[in-house]
Design a protein around this motif. Structure first.
Motif, PDB file in Angstrom:
ATOM      1  N   VAL A  43       0.833  -1.072  -0.069  1.00  0.00           N
ATOM      2  CA  VAL A  43      -0.076  -0.050  -0.153  1.00  0.00           C
ATOM      3  C   VAL A  43       0.824   1.309  -0.119  1.00  0.00           C
ATOM      4  N   LEU A  46       2.227   1.806  -3.378  1.00  0.00           N
ATOM      5  CA  LEU A  46       1.250   2.250  -4.387  1.00  0.00           C
ATOM      6  C   LEU A  46       0.886   3.756  -4.163  1.00  0.00           C
ATOM      7  N   SER A  47       1.028   4.050  -3.088  1.00  0.00           N
ATOM      8  CA  SER A  47       0.356   5.390  -2.635  1.00  0.00           C
ATOM      9  C   SER A  47       1.525   6.339  -3.332  1.00  0.00           C
ATOM     10  N   MET A 110      -6.282  -4.176  -5.464  1.00  0.00           N
ATOM     11  CA  MET A 110      -5.737  -2.868  -5.095  1.00  0.00           C
ATOM     12  C   MET A 110      -5.819  -2.062  -6.112  1.00  0.00           C
ATOM     13  N   LYS A 112      -5.134   2.049  -7.676  1.00  0.00           N
ATOM     14  CA  LYS A 112      -4.571   3.406  -7.138  1.00  0.00           C
ATOM     15  C   LYS A 112      -4.656   4.189  -8.613  1.00  0.00           C
ATOM     16  N   TYR A 159     -12.104   9.045  -5.689  1.00  0.00           N
ATOM     17  CA  TYR A 159     -10.561   8.851  -5.672  1.00  0.00           C
ATOM     18  C   TYR A 159      -9.799   9.777  -6.714  1.00  0.00           C
ATOM     19  N   PRO A 165      -4.655   3.896  -2.277  1.00  0.00           N
ATOM     20  CA  PRO A 165      -5.455   2.707  -2.862  1.00  0.00           C
ATOM     21  C   PRO A 165      -6.628   2.475  -2.407  1.00  0.00           C
ATOM     22  N   PHE A 187      -6.050   4.234 -13.709  1.00  0.00           N
ATOM     23  CA  PHE A 187      -5.864   3.681 -12.571  1.00  0.00           C
ATOM     24  C   PHE A 187      -4.899   2.326 -12.597  1.00  0.00           C
ATOM     25  N   ASP A 189      -4.122  -1.345 -11.506  1.00  0.00           N
ATOM     26  CA  ASP A 189      -4.831  -2.329 -10.807  1.00  0.00           C
ATOM     27  C   ASP A 189      -4.067  -3.333 -10.506  1.00  0.00           C
TER      28      ASP A 189
END
Length: 249
Positions: A43, A46-47, A110, A112, A159, A165, A187, A189
């Motif tokens: 996470v 991904l951020s 997930m 993002k 979002y 995410p 995004f 995925d």
């Protein structure tokens, strides 16, 4: 001096995804501290990812009519990698495009956002009520059978690339629909494990039958009914080449 090859951020994400999902998570992460720590690391990475890291950018403005042309799919997909453990790619939504309500059987996911904004509504399937038919189920007599399922709206939110995410598990937020808001969006995925119809992981589409006005006073305000439907005629996904850094798995 020799050039130092720096590991790309997307390669770090791929490597962390391998660690996170390699032991299988068919029932989610539960209370397993090792898995939860690995998920938290994924996470965090991904951020940090951005569209520039993948060498993609929002499309230049084109006419609305071209978006509606059958020659232009509303959604396209850039494949990055796939293993037996997970798949990874980028979905690109044109302005006004939507990915219809669908499920991810036995899968973690997930998402993002890289550019633009999307609205995501997530649902959970619920077990059918015990003790016979409920008043609400009788309301959907024409749709009798396994095609109709009770569900719970778990979350609904917007979002952007500044957001963390969106995460789904086999048991929570597993069904979702995604709408591009105020323009195109993209995004990253990740799905673990990937879709595989031969192993019971096929994608199913749904329509919300029960509106807020139709709900009984006895029902939870977020409980609803879903009808399984064929893939909608106005939704299809094309392909685009991934232009970003190469990855190895």
């Amino acid at each position: 001096m020799p050039r130092i090859n720096k590991t790309s951020l997307i390669q770090k994400i791929v490597s962390q995804a391998c660690l996170t999902f390699k032991n299988g998570t068919s029932s989610g992460f539960g209370d397993n501290k090792v898995l939860l720590d690995q998920q938290a690391g994924l996470v965090t990475l991904l951020s940090e990812i951005s569209a520039a890291d993948l060498k993609i950018a929002p499309p230049k403005k084109v006419s609305i009519s071209s978006h509606q042309s059958p020659a232009f799919p509303p959604v396209t997909y850039m494949h990055i990698c796939e293993t037996d453990v997970f798949s990874m790619g980028v979905f690109l939504l044109k302005a006004g495009a939507s990915i219809p309500l669908h499920d991810h059987p036995g899968m973690n996911g997930m998402l993002k956002v890289l550019y633009g904004k999307v609205n995501i509504r997530c649902y959970d399937k619920l077990d059918k009520a015990d003790g016979g038919e409920s008043e609400s189920e009788g309301h959907f007599e024409p749709f009798k059978g396994d095609d109709v399922r009770r569900a719970m709206l778990r979350s609904s939110g917007q979002y952007s690339e500044q957001s963390g995410p969106c995460i789904l598990t086999p048991l929570k937020d597993n069904l979702h629909e995604i709408d591009a808001v105020d323009g195109p969006a993209a995004f990253l995925d990740i799905l673990a494990p990937p879709y595989d119809p031969d192993d019971g992981r096929d994608c199913h589409y749904y329509k919300v039958l029960q509106t807020a006005e139709e709900k009984s006073e006895q029902n939870d305000e977020n409980e609803t009914w879903l009808l399984e439907i064929p893939q909608p005629d106005d939704f299809w996904c094309g392909g685009e080449l991934y232009p970003g850094p190469e990855v190895s798995v």
